[in-house]
Design a protein around this motif. Structure first.
Motif, PDB file in Angstrom:
ATOM      1  N   VAL A  71     -13.798  12.032 -17.924  1.00  0.00           N
ATOM      2  CA  VAL A  71     -14.630  11.490 -16.849  1.00  0.00           C
ATOM      3  C   VAL A  71     -14.749   9.976 -16.978  1.00  0.00           C
ATOM      4  O   VAL A  71     -14.544   9.224 -16.016  1.00  0.00           O
ATOM      5  CB  VAL A  71     -16.025  12.143 -16.852  1.00  0.00           C
ATOM      6  CG1 VAL A  71     -16.982  11.375 -15.951  1.00  0.00           C
ATOM      7  CG2 VAL A  71     -15.931  13.590 -16.381  1.00  0.00           C
ATOM      8  N   LEU A  72     -15.065   9.507 -18.176  1.00  0.00           N
ATOM      9  CA  LEU A  72     -15.286   8.069 -18.368  1.00  0.00           C
ATOM     10  C   LEU A  72     -13.987   7.274 -18.216  1.00  0.00           C
ATOM     11  O   LEU A  72     -13.956   6.209 -17.581  1.00  0.00           O
ATOM     12  CB  LEU A  72     -15.906   7.819 -19.745  1.00  0.00           C
ATOM     13  CG  LEU A  72     -17.306   8.423 -19.951  1.00  0.00           C
ATOM     14  CD1 LEU A  72     -17.763   8.245 -21.390  1.00  0.00           C
ATOM     15  CD2 LEU A  72     -18.309   7.793 -18.999  1.00  0.00           C
ATOM     16  N   ILE A  73     -12.899   7.792 -18.795  1.00  0.00           N
ATOM     17  CA  ILE A  73     -11.620   7.082 -18.719  1.00  0.00           C
ATOM     18  C   ILE A  73     -11.100   7.064 -17.280  1.00  0.00           C
ATOM     19  O   ILE A  73     -10.631   6.036 -16.787  1.00  0.00           O
ATOM     20  CB  ILE A  73     -10.598   7.724 -19.670  1.00  0.00           C
ATOM     21  CG1 ILE A  73     -10.992   7.442 -21.128  1.00  0.00           C
ATOM     22  CG2 ILE A  73      -9.191   7.203 -19.402  1.00  0.00           C
ATOM     23  CD1 ILE A  73     -10.168   8.206 -22.162  1.00  0.00           C
ATOM     24  N   ALA A  74     -11.187   8.213 -16.593  1.00  0.00           N
ATOM     25  CA  ALA A  74     -10.708   8.273 -15.206  1.00  0.00           C
ATOM     26  C   ALA A  74     -11.551   7.388 -14.293  1.00  0.00           C
ATOM     27  O   ALA A  74     -11.026   6.753 -13.369  1.00  0.00           O
ATOM     28  CB  ALA A  74     -10.724   9.715 -14.703  1.00  0.00           C
ATOM     29  N   PHE A  75     -12.847   7.347 -14.537  1.00  0.00           N
ATOM     30  CA  PHE A  75     -13.739   6.518 -13.726  1.00  0.00           C
ATOM     31  C   PHE A  75     -13.293   5.053 -13.783  1.00  0.00           C
ATOM     32  O   PHE A  75     -13.164   4.380 -12.754  1.00  0.00           O
ATOM     33  CB  PHE A  75     -15.172   6.653 -14.246  1.00  0.00           C
ATOM     34  CG  PHE A  75     -16.210   5.986 -13.388  1.00  0.00           C
ATOM     35  CD1 PHE A  75     -16.871   6.696 -12.395  1.00  0.00           C
ATOM     36  CD2 PHE A  75     -16.550   4.651 -13.577  1.00  0.00           C
ATOM     37  CE1 PHE A  75     -17.834   6.085 -11.595  1.00  0.00           C
ATOM     38  CE2 PHE A  75     -17.511   4.027 -12.788  1.00  0.00           C
ATOM     39  CZ  PHE A  75     -18.153   4.744 -11.801  1.00  0.00           C
ATOM     40  N   ALA A  76     -13.034   4.569 -14.992  1.00  0.00           N
ATOM     41  CA  ALA A  76     -12.612   3.176 -15.147  1.00  0.00           C
ATOM     42  C   ALA A  76     -11.188   2.964 -14.640  1.00  0.00           C
ATOM     43  O   ALA A  76     -10.882   1.943 -14.006  1.00  0.00           O
ATOM     44  CB  ALA A  76     -12.717   2.765 -16.615  1.00  0.00           C
ATOM     45  N   PHE A  77     -10.297   3.932 -14.913  1.00  0.00           N
ATOM     46  CA  PHE A  77      -8.901   3.823 -14.488  1.00  0.00           C
ATOM     47  C   PHE A  77      -8.807   3.662 -12.977  1.00  0.00           C
ATOM     48  O   PHE A  77      -8.175   2.733 -12.461  1.00  0.00           O
ATOM     49  CB  PHE A  77      -8.143   5.076 -14.934  1.00  0.00           C
ATOM     50  CG  PHE A  77      -6.674   5.090 -14.577  1.00  0.00           C
ATOM     51  CD1 PHE A  77      -5.715   4.848 -15.540  1.00  0.00           C
ATOM     52  CD2 PHE A  77      -6.241   5.381 -13.287  1.00  0.00           C
ATOM     53  CE1 PHE A  77      -4.360   4.865 -15.228  1.00  0.00           C
ATOM     54  CE2 PHE A  77      -4.898   5.393 -12.957  1.00  0.00           C
ATOM     55  CZ  PHE A  77      -3.950   5.140 -13.948  1.00  0.00           C
TER      56      PHE A  77
END
Length: 437
Positions: A253-259
């Motif tokens: 969730v966190l990585i995809a949000f920033a990506f």
């Protein structure tokens, strides 16, 4: 050893992924033109982008579960047909509501396919090279990024409504999907799980024959791996499966949000920051060239070093570059930082795609990876309603600093609490997982 057939499978899967990528990035590149023609606000663009990722959330979960029930191959091909159909449907959009529905359904098919593609590679390639072939798959697929970017740049300025042709390209994935019916076998692990040992053995025998012909020497003795056992979905929420599930969902969730906070919004944010549409599309086109080498950067290290640590380390590097991108003033620095960010984001994606399916047993691999991946897209859906207010409140620089912090936290969760997986057998039960933490 990777055989001739496995290399062909990688090309087919890469081609399918390329059309997936073309469609994901198409709206990002077309958004400035649609905004200008329709007079849309940043909030409206965010709503359409969010619809795509909401569809991805449902597609990831549904596709993963269906693949556990009916097979990896059937799910991949069915999902290709869904996203191709609705990518084509997008070309007829004439209202924001139409775009929202079309992009939701396209996103559903896109993520249903992508989630199962990475599972297929994990199950059908040798454990000492499956990370490298995830890298190669992604590199093949990411050829779609510059194709989408340069097509948008060439076509959009031909006149009003020409942005529609960008989505026609994504629909051509259906042609590769038809070819995949004959070129891809079913996953042998899935067949073994469902009692289809005859066809699984046929595929394995074919691969062994190709390996013997290539080496002209006896093959090494088979390495015993955990038995592929059946079970229930409820096991996902028990024991070590639960730990893996929570860690991967949080990190994803966190990585995809920033990506996607970077990739999906950079063109429109640059326009909002004062760059012209022409400059923005030029920048996006140049950034897109970094995608393929970015995926290939993972090749020499993904099967050599521990994947969870590679994920964590890459998020720190990209987070620092986000800060540089956000605070720098000159267009030259924006261009250089954006290019390097685009490259390392794809390197990071290879590490994550190789890691996700290794965390779950065969009967949960599709749904477990699908939920983790899907929740990442759900985070982006929520972001569609957060990104615009965040830019308004924090400004251009503050926005990218916030993205950097979120990305690094996601990498830290995975790196600290994740399970080791590099060059180890795929998990098939919780007791095997307990031995590998």
């Amino acid at each position: 050893m990777v055989t001739r057939s496995q290399k062909l499978w990688c090309v087919v899967l890469g081609a399918l992924f390329a059309f997936d990528v073309v469609d994901i990035y198409s709206f990002s590149y077309a958004a400035p033109a649609i905004t200008r023609e329709w007079g849309l606000s940043l909030h409206s663009v965010g709503a359409v982008t969010s619809a795509t990722f909401l569809g991805m959330f449902f597609g990831g979960i549904t596709g993963g579960r269906i693949s556990d029930r009916i097979g990896r191959k059937k799910t991949i091909i069915g999902a290709v047909m869904v996203y191709s159909l609705f990518s084509l449907t997008t070309t007829f959009a004439n209202t924001v509501g139409f775009l929202v529905i079309a992009r939701f359904l396209t996103g559903f098919g896109l993520q249903a396919m992508t989630g199962v593609l990475i599972v297929y590679v994990a199950e059908m390639f040798p454990r000492r090279s499956r990370g490298r072939y995830q890298s190669l798959l992604l590199a093949f697929g990411l050829v779609g990024v510059p194709i989408a970017a340069w097509l948008a740049r060439l076509v959009i300025f031909l006149g009003p409504g020409m942005w529609r042709w960008v989505f026609v390209l994504g629909a051509l994935g259906a042609l590769v999907g038809v070819a995949a019916i004959w070129l891809l076998p079913e996953s042998v692990r899935w067949q073994s799980l469902h009692g289809d040992d005859y066809r699984a053995n046929v595929t394995v025998a074919k691969l062994e024959a190709q390996a013997k012909a290539k080496t002209r020497a006896p093959l090494p003795a088979p390495v015993e791996e955990p038995t592929v056992a059946s079970g229930r979905v409820g096991e996902l929420l028990r024991g070590r499966n639960l730990r893996n599930f929570v860690v991967l969902c949080t990190g994803s969730v966190l990585i995809a949000f920033a990506f996607f906070g970077y990739n999906a919004y950079v063109p429109i944010l640059l326009v909002d920051h004062g760059y012209t549409t022409s400059q923005t599309l030029l920048f996006a086109s140049i950034f897109s060239i970094a995608a393929v080498p970015g995926a290939l950067l993972a090749w020499p290290v993904v099967d050599r070093f521990e994947r969870k640590l590679l994920i964590a380390g890459t998020t720190v590097v990209v987070g620092a570059l986000f800060v540089v991108f956000g605070v720098t003033g000159g267009s030259g620095m924006v261009l250089a930082a954006g290019f390097i960010i685009s490259m390392f984001l794809q390197t990071q994606t290879v590490f994550l795609y190789a890691y996700l399916p290794e965390m779950f047993p065969t009967h949960l691999r599709g749904v477990g990876s699908g939920i983790a991946n899907g929740l990442g897209r759900l985070g982006v859906f929520a972001g569609g309603f957060i990104f615009a207010p965040l830019v308004a409140a924090a400004g251009f620089s503050g926005y990218f600093i916030t993205m950097a912090v979120i990305l690094v936290i996601g990498g830290a969760v995975t790196g600290i609490f994740g399970m080791r997986s590099t060059n180890r057998p795929l998990v098939e039960n919780t007791s095997a997982a307990n031995a590998r933490s």
